[in-house]
Write a protein that holds these residues in place. Structure first.
Motif: not given
Length: 214
Positions: A9-16
């Motif tokens: 989930g944190m990776r998804k936020q980073l990607i955004e």
């Protein structure tokens, strides 16, 4: 090494966040989603692993800001199965991003401590780049020419060996400059003696070490 739903989930936020900062190549963003950055950091930094921060990784070196890694990778315009030379394996995170994008990676690290540590993590993730302990200024002539060359440390000048080992039509991405800031530079080799150069502003890297490894 554990990759939880929270990490994903944190990776998804980073990607955004990377997307908002201007990273447009979806293949780069997909690679960031696939490679767990927290594996390359000390456990003490696990909660901050997906923030846009650089961290110390030992031997006076750092793992670069995610945005810097993404920006450099995007500048390379990678295509599957290309042969890529990386100068500065460091933590192994950038190396793993390159591998995830389907290119054949040759990576050189000047610090023996990091060369051994990064090799272990990279292989645990299932990637199989060619890793070397040695002098980045010399490149790796044995396997030249390379389609792309990436330098992940601040170079005081552009090493002639890297230009020589770049394929005609190939791209070299290198931060140039001494001191706290370097200018991100993209060089395209038009012929054996003709190069074009574009500059992309200031970035901050640890310096490229000059002495040959012993």
């Amino acid at each position: 090494m554990v990759d939880t739903f929270k990490h994903k989930g944190m990776r998804k936020q980073l990607i955004e966040e990377l997307r908002e900062k201007g990273i447009r190549d979806n293949r780069v963003l997909e690679a960031f989603d696939a490679v767990p950055r927290h594996f390359f950091l000390d456990l003490a930094f696990e909660k901050q692993a997906y923030s846009n921060m650089a961290f110390q990784i030992g031997a006076g070196q750092t793992i670069s800001h995610p945005y810097t890694v993404a920006f450099q990778t995007e500048l390379l315009e990678l295509q599957p199965k290309e042969k890529v030379l990386e100068i500065g394996t460091g933590s192994g995170f950038q190396t793993s991003i390159l591998c995830e994008m389907g290119v054949k990676v040759f990576s050189i690290e000047r610090q023996r401590e990091l060369a051994l540590k990064s090799k272990n993590i990279i292989h645990q993730l299932g990637y199989t780049p060619k890793l070397y302990y040695g002098d980045g200024y010399a490149g790796k002539a044995t396997f030249a020419p390379f389609d792309k060359i990436l330098v992940t440390c601040g170079a005081p000048f552009i090493p002639d060996a890297l230009l020589d080992q770049l394929k005609v039509g190939g791209i070299l991405v290198i931060p140039i400059g001494e001191g706290a800031k370097q200018i991100m530079t993209k060089i395209v080799k038009k012929s054996a003696t003709d190069f074009t150069k574009q500059e992309f502003g200031d970035f901050s890297f640890v310096p490229m070490l000059a002495r040959t490894a012993k």
